[in-house]
Design a protein around this motif. Structure first.
Motif, PDB file in Angstrom:
ATOM      1  N   GLU A 200       0.819  -1.208   0.000  1.00 54.51           N
ATOM      2  CA  GLU A 200       0.000   0.000   0.000  1.00 54.51           C
ATOM      3  C   GLU A 200       0.853   1.257   0.000  1.00 54.51           C
ATOM      4  OE1 GLU A 200      -2.551  -0.432   3.368  1.00 54.51           O
ATOM      5  OE2 GLU A 200      -3.892  -1.865   2.366  1.00 54.51           O
ATOM      6  N   TYR A 201       1.960   1.225   0.726  1.00 53.54           N
ATOM      7  CA  TYR A 201       2.817   2.408   0.797  1.00 53.54           C
ATOM      8  C   TYR A 201       3.459   2.699  -0.552  1.00 53.54           C
ATOM      9  CZ  TYR A 201       5.999   5.865   2.724  1.00 53.54           C
ATOM     10  OH  TYR A 201       6.665   7.033   2.983  1.00 53.54           O
ATOM     11  N   THR A 204       0.858   4.008  -2.986  1.00 51.86           N
ATOM     12  CA  THR A 204       0.440   5.379  -2.674  1.00 51.86           C
ATOM     13  C   THR A 204       1.518   6.407  -2.975  1.00 51.86           C
ATOM     14  OG1 THR A 204      -1.033   4.576  -0.931  1.00 51.86           O
ATOM     15  CG2 THR A 204      -0.390   6.899  -0.845  1.00 51.86           C
ATOM     16  N   HIS A 205       2.762   6.088  -2.636  1.00 56.61           N
ATOM     17  CA  HIS A 205       3.824   7.098  -2.691  1.00 56.61           C
ATOM     18  C   HIS A 205       4.774   6.969  -3.885  1.00 56.61           C
ATOM     19  CE1 HIS A 205       2.881   8.687   1.322  1.00 56.61           C
ATOM     20  NE2 HIS A 205       2.615   7.440   1.650  1.00 56.61           N
TER      21      HIS A 205
END
Length: 227
Positions: A200-201, A204-205
């Motif tokens: 997820e990180y 997202t980034h």
């Protein structure tokens, strides 16, 4: 570390210490406001957090007393934690009852990530659910280890990995090196992450950076998943 991972049951004791360690190293190495908030949240967790429910209930007056500040400052600090997405109101305050807050663990882990290596490579590896690094012959524990680049497998990931590692070795080692290519289908490159939190990180980034690295290799999209 999986942001949705249970903090009760087998192994929960170690996880609790890991969360506090991540916050406390941020308190010693983060920028001023971040460090102050991390220290104060660590105290709330240690003194008042209910690990079973995942919440804490502390009145403004009690917070002010613990932190050694005025109630106005305590209110401002809690508001800042909420604005940064570290905590959220679980049950609003009511007459005769203080508000109940929950900790947004994925966000807290994300903001502490830049400081994990200061604790040690074993801690950083554990926090992203990566295999522990091999023991060093020396008694001195290095703060950073060079992550190996993947071999060419036809997915285009090896070339992209080389580019990503050259652009930013620290980001490569922390976030991209644990990813394993599953394959390319209909122009979509699928990468497998060792934890939901890491997947997820990165999505997202770093999605645009991943996409730029694989462009020109017959890939139009990148998906990062977790088993």
């Amino acid at each position: 570390m999986d942001g949705a991972r249970n903090i009760t049951g087998p192994g929960s004791a170690a996880l609790k210490y890991d969360i506090l360690t991540a916050l406390l190293v941020t308190a010693t190495q983060g920028e001023a406001t971040e460090a102050r908030l991390a220290l104060r949240l660590s105290l709330l967790i240690t003194a008042r957090f209910n690990w079973r429910s995942g919440t804490f209930s502390v009145g403004r007056r009690e917070m002010a007393r613990m932190w050694g500040v005025t109630e106005r400052t305590a209110k401002r600090e809690i508001a800042e934690m909420r604005a940064r997405g570290w905590i959220a109101v679980h049950v609003p305050a009511a007459r005769g009852r203080v508000a109940q807050y929950r900790i947004e663990l994925p966000r807290v882990l994300a903001i502490t990530m830049p400081h994990w290596q200061a604790v040690g490579p074993d801690f950083a590896a554990r926090m992203v659910a990566a295999p522990d690094p091999a023991p060093e012959a020396s008694n001195v524990v290095p703060l950073r280890r060079e992550a190996a680049l993947p071999e060419e497998d036809g997915s285009g990931w090896a070339r992209a990995a080389t580019q990503l590692q050259a652009q930013d070795p620290a980001v490569w080692g922390a976030w991209f090196a644990p990813l394993v290519p599953v394959g390319v289908e209909s122009g979509i490159l699928t990468l497998l992450a060792p934890s939901r939190f890491l997947a997820e990180y990165v999505t997202t980034h770093y999605h645009s950076r991943l996409l730029a690295a694989v462009s020109g290799q017959g890939v139009r999209e990148v998906r990062v998943t977790c088993e």
